[in-house]
Every structure is written in C-alpha cells, then in structure tokens.
Design an enzyme around this catalytic site. Structure first.
Site, PDB file in Angstrom:
ATOM      1  N   CYS A   1       0.846  -1.189   0.000  1.00  0.00           N
ATOM      2  CA  CYS A   1       0.000   0.000   0.000  1.00  0.00           C
ATOM      3  C   CYS A   1       0.886   1.246   0.000  1.00  0.00           C
ATOM      4  CB  CYS A   1      -0.892  -0.034   1.239  1.00  0.00           C
ATOM      5  SG  CYS A   1      -2.026   1.348   1.343  1.00  0.00           S
ATOM      6  N   PRO A   2       0.588   2.240  -0.779  1.00  0.00           N
ATOM      7  CA  PRO A   2      -0.590   2.441  -1.629  1.00  0.00           C
ATOM      8  C   PRO A   2      -0.361   2.094  -3.096  1.00  0.00           C
ATOM      9  CG  PRO A   2       0.522   4.524  -1.430  1.00  0.00           C
ATOM     10  CD  PRO A   2       1.348   3.501  -0.648  1.00  0.00           C
TER      11      PRO A   2
END
Length: 75
Positions: A14-15
């Site tokens: 992430c992200p």
C-alpha cells in the site's frame, strides 16, 4: 470473469496497488473490467474503499494462497 486489462501488483505494498489501478482505470473506457492481482493483505480493505470513493465498481474479488484478485469495472 472476463476482463479487458490486467495489472500485476504482486509484491507491492500500500498504496502502490491502488495507485497503479487508478492509473490503469484512467486509460480504460467506461464499462471495461480491470483485473488486479495483489499480495498485500490490506489490499482487500483498500480496494473496497477505493471503489466507494471513486464510483468504480468492485465486481468481484477472491483470495487464493495469500494472493488476491480484484475485478474493477470502470465507471
């Protein structure tokens, strides 16, 4: 499920899977399906939130051996 574009986000945290999916969806036409493969366990929650926030539909997702597959329909 039939899809129009494929995105391999395995190994990314992430992200990055969301950012790459956002870019891929921007290059697609309305109604087309993007398949995303990811290994980040947080990606399930992230893709659900991403779909709510952007209006793109999360039309399916599955997990197999700690690998997640998402199908997003471009709005």
């Amino acid at each position: 499920m039939e899809f129009h574009k494929d995105l391999d986000a395995r190994g990314l945290n992430c992200p990055l899977p969301i950012l790459k999916a956002k870019k891929a969806l921007a290059e697609m036409s309305s109604g087309e399906i993007l398949r995303v493969m990811a290994t980040d366990p947080g990606s399930v929650r992230d893709f659900q939130a991403f779909a709510r926030q952007t209006g793109n539909d999360l039309v399916g997702h599955s997990e197999n051996n700690k690998e997640f597959t998402f199908f997003m329909k471009r709005k």
